[in-house]
Design a protein around this motif. Structure first.
Motif, PDB file in Angstrom:
ATOM      1  N   SER A  92       0.826  -1.205   0.000  1.00 36.18           N
ATOM      2  CA  SER A  92       0.000   0.000   0.000  1.00 36.18           C
ATOM      3  C   SER A  92       0.860   1.255   0.000  1.00 36.18           C
ATOM      4  O   SER A  92       0.588   2.219  -0.733  1.00 36.18           O
ATOM      5  CB  SER A  92      -0.921  -0.011   1.226  1.00 36.18           C
ATOM      6  OG  SER A  92      -1.677   1.179   1.292  1.00 36.18           O
ATOM      7  N   ASN A  93       1.916   1.242   0.794  1.00 35.92           N
ATOM      8  CA  ASN A  93       2.820   2.396   0.850  1.00 35.92           C
ATOM      9  C   ASN A  93       3.523   2.612  -0.484  1.00 35.92           C
ATOM     10  O   ASN A  93       3.713   3.749  -0.916  1.00 35.92           O
ATOM     11  CB  ASN A  93       3.849   2.207   1.957  1.00 35.92           C
ATOM     12  CG  ASN A  93       3.242   2.323   3.343  1.00 35.92           C
ATOM     13  OD1 ASN A  93       2.181   2.927   3.513  1.00 35.92           O
ATOM     14  ND2 ASN A  93       3.903   1.746   4.332  1.00 35.92           N
ATOM     15  N   SER A  94       3.911   1.506  -1.134  1.00 35.33           N
ATOM     16  CA  SER A  94       4.612   1.619  -2.419  1.00 35.33           C
ATOM     17  C   SER A  94       3.686   2.180  -3.493  1.00 35.33           C
ATOM     18  O   SER A  94       4.125   2.954  -4.352  1.00 35.33           O
ATOM     19  CB  SER A  94       5.163   0.260  -2.850  1.00 35.33           C
ATOM     20  OG  SER A  94       4.110  -0.646  -3.142  1.00 35.33           O
ATOM     21  N   VAL A  95       2.406   1.812  -3.443  1.00 38.84           N
ATOM     22  CA  VAL A  95       1.436   2.364  -4.391  1.00 38.84           C
ATOM     23  C   VAL A  95       1.266   3.864  -4.165  1.00 38.84           C
ATOM     24  O   VAL A  95       1.250   4.650  -5.121  1.00 38.84           O
ATOM     25  CB  VAL A  95       0.074   1.646  -4.257  1.00 38.84           C
ATOM     26  CG1 VAL A  95      -0.996   2.372  -5.075  1.00 38.84           C
ATOM     27  CG2 VAL A  95       0.182   0.202  -4.728  1.00 38.84           C
ATOM     28  N   SER A  96       1.165   4.268  -2.892  1.00 30.05           N
ATOM     29  CA  SER A  96       1.037   5.693  -2.569  1.00 30.05           C
ATOM     30  C   SER A  96       2.261   6.475  -3.048  1.00 30.05           C
ATOM     31  O   SER A  96       2.125   7.565  -3.623  1.00 30.05           O
ATOM     32  CB  SER A  96       0.855   5.876  -1.056  1.00 30.05           C
ATOM     33  OG  SER A  96      -0.323   5.267  -0.611  1.00 30.05           O
ATOM     34  N   GLU A  97       3.448   5.907  -2.811  1.00 28.94           N
ATOM     35  CA  GLU A  97       4.686   6.553  -3.250  1.00 28.94           C
ATOM     36  C   GLU A  97       4.723   6.675  -4.772  1.00 28.94           C
ATOM     37  O   GLU A  97       5.097   7.716  -5.315  1.00 28.94           O
ATOM     38  CB  GLU A  97       5.891   5.732  -2.769  1.00 28.94           C
ATOM     39  CG  GLU A  97       6.081   5.702  -1.273  1.00 28.94           C
ATOM     40  CD  GLU A  97       6.841   6.914  -0.769  1.00 28.94           C
ATOM     41  OE1 GLU A  97       7.756   7.386  -1.474  1.00 28.94           O
ATOM     42  OE2 GLU A  97       6.540   7.389   0.333  1.00 28.94           O
ATOM     43  N   ALA A  98       4.306   5.609  -5.456  1.00 27.74           N
ATOM     44  CA  ALA A  98       4.336   5.610  -6.923  1.00 27.74           C
ATOM     45  C   ALA A  98       3.319   6.598  -7.491  1.00 27.74           C
ATOM     46  O   ALA A  98       3.601   7.300  -8.468  1.00 27.74           O
ATOM     47  CB  ALA A  98       4.060   4.203  -7.447  1.00 27.74           C
ATOM     48  N   LEU A  99       2.132   6.659  -6.875  1.00 22.23           N
ATOM     49  CA  LEU A  99       1.122   7.612  -7.328  1.00 22.23           C
ATOM     50  C   LEU A  99       1.612   9.050  -7.164  1.00 22.23           C
ATOM     51  O   LEU A  99       1.426   9.895  -8.052  1.00 22.23           O
ATOM     52  CB  LEU A  99      -0.172   7.414  -6.534  1.00 22.23           C
ATOM     53  CG  LEU A  99      -1.029   6.201  -6.903  1.00 22.23           C
ATOM     54  CD1 LEU A  99      -2.143   6.008  -5.895  1.00 22.23           C
ATOM     55  CD2 LEU A  99      -1.611   6.360  -8.307  1.00 22.23           C
ATOM     56  N   LEU A 100       2.230   9.313  -6.027  1.00 22.44           N
ATOM     57  CA  LEU A 100       2.768  10.648  -5.772  1.00 22.44           C
ATOM     58  C   LEU A 100       3.880  10.973  -6.770  1.00 22.44           C
ATOM     59  O   LEU A 100       3.948  12.092  -7.292  1.00 22.44           O
ATOM     60  CB  LEU A 100       3.307  10.728  -4.344  1.00 22.44           C
ATOM     61  CG  LEU A 100       3.914  12.065  -3.904  1.00 22.44           C
ATOM     62  CD1 LEU A 100       2.900  13.185  -4.092  1.00 22.44           C
ATOM     63  CD2 LEU A 100       4.367  11.984  -2.463  1.00 22.44           C
ATOM     64  N   TYR A 101       4.707   9.993  -7.043  1.00 19.58           N
ATOM     65  CA  TYR A 101       5.802  10.188  -7.993  1.00 19.58           C
ATOM     66  C   TYR A 101       5.257  10.460  -9.396  1.00 19.58           C
ATOM     67  O   TYR A 101       5.767  11.329 -10.113  1.00 19.58           O
ATOM     68  CB  TYR A 101       6.706   8.957  -7.997  1.00 19.58           C
ATOM     69  CG  TYR A 101       7.889   9.059  -8.915  1.00 19.58           C
ATOM     70  CD1 TYR A 101       8.981   9.868  -8.580  1.00 19.58           C
ATOM     71  CD2 TYR A 101       7.933   8.364 -10.111  1.00 19.58           C
ATOM     72  CE1 TYR A 101      10.071   9.976  -9.417  1.00 19.58           C
ATOM     73  CE2 TYR A 101       9.020   8.456 -10.953  1.00 19.58           C
ATOM     74  CZ  TYR A 101      10.086   9.260 -10.604  1.00 19.58           C
ATOM     75  OH  TYR A 101      11.170   9.359 -11.443  1.00 19.58           O
ATOM     76  N   CYS A 102       4.225   9.713  -9.783  1.00 21.09           N
ATOM     77  CA  CYS A 102       3.632   9.917 -11.107  1.00 21.09           C
ATOM     78  C   CYS A 102       3.032  11.309 -11.228  1.00 21.09           C
ATOM     79  O   CYS A 102       3.197  11.991 -12.246  1.00 21.09           O
ATOM     80  CB  CYS A 102       2.555   8.856 -11.369  1.00 21.09           C
ATOM     81  SG  CYS A 102       3.187   7.190 -11.668  1.00 21.09           S
ATOM     82  N   GLY A 103       2.326  11.738 -10.170  1.00 15.52           N
ATOM     83  CA  GLY A 103       1.678  13.045 -10.217  1.00 15.52           C
ATOM     84  C   GLY A 103       2.616  14.218 -10.135  1.00 15.52           C
ATOM     85  O   GLY A 103       2.378  15.261 -10.745  1.00 15.52           O
ATOM     86  N   SER A 104       3.719  14.068  -9.390  1.00 10.03           N
ATOM     87  CA  SER A 104       4.631  15.193  -9.171  1.00 10.03           C
ATOM     88  C   SER A 104       5.818  15.215 -10.123  1.00 10.03           C
ATOM     89  O   SER A 104       6.426  16.271 -10.333  1.00 10.03           O
ATOM     90  CB  SER A 104       5.157  15.168  -7.728  1.00 10.03           C
ATOM     91  OG  SER A 104       5.855  13.966  -7.474  1.00 10.03           O
ATOM     92  N   VAL A 105       6.147  14.065 -10.726  1.00  6.00           N
ATOM     93  CA  VAL A 105       7.326  14.002 -11.591  1.00  6.00           C
ATOM     94  C   VAL A 105       7.000  13.485 -12.988  1.00  6.00           C
ATOM     95  O   VAL A 105       7.267  14.149 -13.993  1.00  6.00           O
ATOM     96  CB  VAL A 105       8.431  13.113 -10.959  1.00  6.00           C
ATOM     97  CG1 VAL A 105       9.623  12.989 -11.902  1.00  6.00           C
ATOM     98  CG2 VAL A 105       8.883  13.693  -9.626  1.00  6.00           C
TER      99      VAL A 105
END
Length: 333
Positions: free
Chosen positions: A27-40
């Protein structure tokens, strides 16, 4: 084929079991990946991908004799999946054969300007200068290879004129739809392989093994510019899957592509090392703390914004496929 399906089913089942065993980490990795996709990923890739696809749509009917050069140039600008999509489109139209498509993939699967200079250089490593060095060393392999093998490419046929896509508004909407489809696929693979990497880490598998699966997020933890250069050249398992996903008609010759990607990575790393040594820039400059937009944006609001951006891309991509295929007409109905 049955064996491949059995293996794929087994791997999917194992993946499902690990999701149940390590729910928090996944779950944490999905949140990190979503944030990365949206911000970078989305901010750096969407604009340049749209521009490359739009210009290609405008020019490929009129400059069909130079389509190999057009595909090559825009693969350097747009990135891995843009090059793969352009090759697939040319193959579907019958303008290039299987052999030419396989050769082009060896030199038209590159990290684009938006990804290497903006996402990796400016956002991840905090310096556009790093991005420029990585980009120049990265594309050098493709430039040399394309020049050497250009004569082996079959002369392209004349492109058949397309109907119902003659005006700029249609081309604009078609490009917007294709860009959303492209970026959402990239984000999807980033998220999936981020979870895979998280599982690998939880199982104690060394990072230097897992980083070859999804380089987009792995680069956040790579502080050595030479390793980063190799990963950008190799692309990773995620990039290979992305290429396969958009090359359904032409198919992908992995026996030819994989060695090319490995050589690309080694060449990029070696040239980067030579460039750094000749320029007199010390290696620690490139590994001195990665301060990024991604790291500064770890908030619930940022995660929500990332989700909104991905949902918008998904809706635009799905809407064109599920209805008439013409985004402008669909939006007006």
């Amino acid at each position: 084929m049955k064996i491949a399906k059995i293996i794929a089913t087994a791997l999917a089942f194992i993946f499902l079991v690990t999701l149940l065993i390590f729910p928090k980490e996944c779950s944490n990795s999905v949140s990190e990946a979503l944030l990365y996709c949206g911000s970078v990923v989305i901010p750096s890739l969407f604009p340049i991908t749209f521009i490359c696809l739009f210009i290609t749509e405008l020019t490929k009917d009129n400059f069909y004799k130079a389509q190999y050069i057009i595909i090559f140039i825009f693969s350097l600008l747009g990135g891995y999946i843009v090059g793969a999509k352009l090759i697939e489109e040319a193959f579907i139209k019958g303008n290039i054969n299987k052999k030419s498509a396989d050769i082009l993939r060896c030199f038209c699967l590159n990290g684009g300007i938006g990804f290497i200079i903006i996402a990796v250089g400016s956002l991840l490593y905090g310096s556009a200068k790093i991005g420029v060095i990585l980009y120049i060393c990265h594309i050098s392999y493709s430039v040399f290879g394309f020049i050497i093998f250009y004569k082996k490419l079959k002369k392209p046929k004349k492109v058949i004129s397309r109907k119902n896509q003659e005006n700029l508004s249609d081309l604009f909407c078609l490009t917007a739809q294709n860009t959303c489809d492209t970026v959402i696929k990239i984000c999807g693979f980033v998220i999936i392989f981020s979870v895979v990497n998280a599982i690998f880490q939880k199982l104690g598998i060394p990072f230097y093994f897992s980083m070859f699966f999804e380089i987009t997020t792995s680069l956040k933890s790579v502080k050595n510019i030479f390793v980063a250069a190799f990963l950008l050249g190799f692309g990773g398992v995620s990039i290979i899957f992305q290429v396969i996903s958009v090359s359904k008609k032409s198919g992908v010759n992995l026996k030819l592509l994989l060695p090319s990607l490995i050589i690309h990575g080694a060449f990029s790393a070696a040239l980067t090392y030579f460039t750094v040594k000749v320029s007199g820039i010390s290696a620690p400059v490139f590994s001195s703390g990665i301060k990024t937009v991604y790291q500064m944006a770890k908030t619930k609001a940022s995660l929500s914004l990332s989700l909104v951006l991905m949902v918008i891309l998904f809706i635009i991509s799905a809407e064109g496929k599920n209805r008439g295929g013409n985004l402008r007409d669909d939006l007006l109905q």
